[in-house]
Design a protein around this motif. Structure first.
Motif, PDB file in Angstrom:
ATOM      1  N   TRP A 164       1.024  -1.422  -0.087  1.00  0.00           N
ATOM      2  CA  TRP A 164      -0.004  -0.340   0.485  1.00  0.00           C
ATOM      3  C   TRP A 164       0.920   1.416  -0.303  1.00  0.00           C
ATOM      4  CZ3 TRP A 164      -1.854   2.640   4.637  1.00  0.00           C
ATOM      5  CH2 TRP A 164      -2.685   4.204   4.061  1.00  0.00           C
TER       6      TRP A 164
ATOM      7  N   THR B 268      -6.739   1.294  -2.697  1.00  0.00           N
ATOM      8  CA  THR B 268      -7.359   0.677  -1.488  1.00  0.00           C
ATOM      9  C   THR B 268      -6.331  -0.296  -0.859  1.00  0.00           C
ATOM     10  OG1 THR B 268      -9.316   0.530  -3.035  1.00  0.00           O
ATOM     11  CG2 THR B 268      -8.991  -1.348  -1.629  1.00  0.00           C
ATOM     12  N   ARG B 269      -5.881  -0.062   0.446  1.00  0.00           N
ATOM     13  CA  ARG B 269      -5.629  -0.349   1.633  1.00  0.00           C
ATOM     14  C   ARG B 269      -5.604  -2.522   0.839  1.00  0.00           C
ATOM     15  NH1 ARG B 269      -3.433   1.612   7.268  1.00  0.00           N
ATOM     16  NH2 ARG B 269      -1.133   0.330   7.016  1.00  0.00           N
ATOM     17  N   PRO B 270      -4.763  -3.333   0.478  1.00  0.00           N
ATOM     18  CA  PRO B 270      -5.410  -4.554   0.572  1.00  0.00           C
ATOM     19  C   PRO B 270      -4.977  -5.427   1.691  1.00  0.00           C
ATOM     20  CG  PRO B 270      -3.423  -4.562  -0.333  1.00  0.00           C
ATOM     21  CD  PRO B 270      -3.660  -3.306   0.013  1.00  0.00           C
ATOM     22  N   ALA B 271      -5.633  -6.402   1.904  1.00  0.00           N
ATOM     23  CA  ALA B 271      -6.416  -7.569   2.688  1.00  0.00           C
ATOM     24  C   ALA B 271      -4.487  -8.574   3.200  1.00  0.00           C
ATOM     25  CB  ALA B 271      -7.116  -8.199   2.741  1.00  0.00           C
ATOM     26  N   ALA B 272      -4.451  -8.685   4.122  1.00  0.00           N
ATOM     27  CA  ALA B 272      -2.990  -9.052   4.907  1.00  0.00           C
ATOM     28  C   ALA B 272      -2.640 -10.374   3.579  1.00  0.00           C
ATOM     29  CB  ALA B 272      -3.059 -10.088   6.320  1.00  0.00           C
ATOM     30  N   THR B 273      -4.249 -11.211   2.930  1.00  0.00           N
ATOM     31  CA  THR B 273      -2.974 -12.138   2.001  1.00  0.00           C
ATOM     32  C   THR B 273      -4.077 -11.663   0.806  1.00  0.00           C
ATOM     33  OG1 THR B 273      -5.660 -13.069   3.054  1.00  0.00           O
ATOM     34  CG2 THR B 273      -3.332 -13.444   4.314  1.00  0.00           C
ATOM     35  N   ASP B 274      -4.341 -11.096   0.311  1.00  0.00           N
ATOM     36  CA  ASP B 274      -5.105 -10.483  -1.080  1.00  0.00           C
ATOM     37  C   ASP B 274      -3.799  -9.895  -1.874  1.00  0.00           C
ATOM     38  OD1 ASP B 274      -5.696  -9.659  -3.236  1.00  0.00           O
ATOM     39  OD2 ASP B 274      -7.381  -8.295  -2.171  1.00  0.00           O
ATOM     40  N   TRP B 275      -2.934 -10.991  -2.206  1.00  0.00           N
ATOM     41  CA  TRP B 275      -1.529 -10.714  -3.164  1.00  0.00           C
ATOM     42  C   TRP B 275      -1.753 -10.378  -4.090  1.00  0.00           C
ATOM     43  CZ3 TRP B 275       0.792 -12.115   1.358  1.00  0.00           C
ATOM     44  CH2 TRP B 275       0.287 -13.518   2.190  1.00  0.00           C
TER      45      TRP B 275
ATOM     46  N   GLN C 156      -2.085  -7.373  -3.033  1.00  0.00           N
ATOM     47  CA  GLN C 156      -1.153  -6.657  -3.108  1.00  0.00           C
ATOM     48  C   GLN C 156       0.135  -5.927  -4.150  1.00  0.00           C
ATOM     49  OE1 GLN C 156       0.441  -8.887   0.448  1.00  0.00           O
ATOM     50  NE2 GLN C 156      -1.155  -8.638   1.459  1.00  0.00           N
TER      51      GLN C 156
ATOM     52  N   GLU D 121       4.312 -12.611   0.218  1.00  0.00           N
ATOM     53  CA  GLU D 121       3.591 -12.444  -1.107  1.00  0.00           C
ATOM     54  C   GLU D 121       4.231 -12.634  -2.396  1.00  0.00           C
ATOM     55  OE1 GLU D 121       2.638  -8.584  -3.798  1.00  0.00           O
ATOM     56  OE2 GLU D 121       3.984  -8.531  -2.382  1.00  0.00           O
TER      57      GLU D 121
END
Length: 474
Positions: free
Chosen positions: A248, A254-261, A264, A315
């Motif tokens: 990010w 948009t700030r991506p979710a922790a596992t939304d590779w 990211q 990631e």
């Protein structure tokens, strides 16, 4: 001859300092009409514009009710050929708040653009001398700067500590010049090796801007093509990881979710292109011209080890799995590829002019956003490494703002940092440097803009170099 403009009211200090340089003594200030650019300043503020013997211009804004503190501001990197105005504050909103509180603001343009530390530091000192000559000795002098200006400020803190009482770096290149150019080389090396292996693209030894621009465009085009495939996206993520580019890194993202590779990597993709199109080639060429050759290398670098220390290694591993691509094989390819060697004299120049000993004798506060792609937050780890090795860690404090982007601080956050440094200078002890206290100070200083200090510990800087570690000098 220098040029000056000022409003009718000015407060002169009651004493003159004996510390007047020949540069300041040469200044001859001629009163003229107030320029349009200064018309917005309060009528009780003296607005002065001048020119130093070096050719650099300077600004001074001094309230009639000056509180005795002068803030010496070092601006960021300006590209060659672009306007290079003097600046005495990071932005207009912060400037207005500081003048309202009685601070005197000063700063120069630097006599040249680009990697201008050899001009910037003496020009800033000359500006401080010119201020003292006109207004008298300040009760307190604080040096502060943003981005490349953070490098200039840290150089002032190490080389001219007798002229200041403390320093504040905001999103600064506090890792120093050699470390900066080494770490900028790594993602470009990865892109060339993995995405454009058949292209004859020079990564260093750039003779002119035309060559630099052509090389940048070739690799940026390779990145664009790679973004359309899963394997290409995984390799772009690997290049990003070698620079610790955060997932990010722009406020508009948009700030991506922790596992939304995938999200990211999509956020990193434009940052990798931006790094190639600006710092890795055109800015490098200008810096090489100053240094007299290539000042960076990757001989002896183990890219598997670097990836293992990266803040975004998870990631990368996940995207390689998804692409059905062997990360081990790509890392082996990087480690087998022909390496880049440095010109020892260019390294010596960059080390001498732009690297740090870590020896602080006055307090320094260094603040960074967590989502900075251009000057990653891990530079703070490099600064801490140098200062600790030099035995100066008690004088350093670091703080982190939870926001994406380079230097995306609010006025409230910048004022909170300044007030924290002032408290340290006044009391001799660091007080209330935790995020809650910093946010409280920020809200009090300017309740109209965000306060986003957080607890944060950056991962290691991947290619550190400082003068406190003899083993770095190879």
């Amino acid at each position: 001859m220098s040029m000056a403009t000022r409003t009718p009211t000015a407060r002169r200090g009651t004493s003159r300092t004996a510390r007047r340089t020949a540069c300041a003594a040469a200044l001859l200030l001629a009163v003229t009409a107030l320029p349009t650019a200064a018309a917005a300043a309060p009528a009780t503020t003296s607005h002065i514009e001048g020119q130093l013997p070096s050719g650099a211009t300077y600004l001074m804004d001094v309230p009639a009710d000056w509180n005795g503190t002068v803030l010496l501001f070092s601006h960021g990197y300006n590209e060659a050929g672009r306007p290079n105005p003097a600046q005495d504050a990071p932005d207009d909103a912060t400037k207005a708040l500081l003048l309202e509180k009685g601070y005197a603001l000063i700063g120069s343009s630097y006599a040249s653009t680009g990697w201008a530390v050899t001009d910037a530091v003496p020009d800033q000192m000359a500006t401080l001398s010119a201020f003292t000559d006109r207004f008298g000795a300040a009760r307190r002098t604080l040096a502060w700067g943003r981005s490349y200006g953070g490098l200039v400020t840290t150089a002032i803190a190490e080389r001219h500590a007798d002229r200041i009482d403390g320093s504040l770096s905001l999103c600064g290149l506090v890792h120093g010049g050699v470390a900066n150019w080494n770490n900028t080389l790594d993602p470009a090396f990865a892109v060339k090796t993995l995405l454009a292996p058949d292209k004859d693209v020079p990564l260093t030894g750039l003779p002119d801007q035309a060559t630099a621009i052509a090389a940048a465009n070739t690799l940026a085009s390779a990145v664009d093509s790679a973004q359309s495939t899963a394997a290409g996206r995984a390799r772009i993520a690997l290049a990003a990881a070698l620079h610790n580019i955060p997932v990010w890194n722009q406020p508009t993202q948009t700030r991506p979710a922790a596992t939304d590779w995938d999200a990211q990597q999509a956020n990193q993709y434009p940052a990798v292109k931006g790094l190639l199109q600006i710092a890795a080639f055109t800015r490098r060429q200008e810096a090489e011209a100053r240094a007299g050759g290539n000042m960076s290398w990757n001989t002896g670098v183990d890219y598997a080890k670097l990836l293992g220390q990266s803040s975004v290694r998870k990631e990368v591993t996940e995207l390689y799995k998804k692409a059905g691509l062997s990360l081990r094989a790509d890392l082996a390819t990087l480690n087998r590829a022909p390496r880049v060697s440095a010109d020892p004299s260019a390294v010596a120049w960059m080390s001498r002019t732009s690297s740090f000993t870590g020896k602080l004798t006055k307090p320094q506060l260094s603040v960074h956003t967590t989502g900075d792609a251009l000057v990653p937050v891990q530079t703070e780890s490099a600064l801490r490494r140098a200062v600790t090795a030099a035995g100066s860690s008690a004088l350093l404090r670091q703080a982190y703002v939870d926001n994406a982007g380079h230097c995306t601080f609010s006025p409230a956050e910048q004022l909170a940092a300044l007030h924290t440094l002032e408290d340290r200078v006044t009391t001799g002890t660091w007080h209330a440097t935790d995020p809650k206290s910093l946010n409280t100070k920020a809200a009090a200083a300017d309740p109209t803009t965000p306060a986003r200090y957080v607890s944060y510990r950056p991962t290691p800087y991947l290619r550190p170099y400082d003068l406190a570690h003899p083993a770095d000098r190879r």
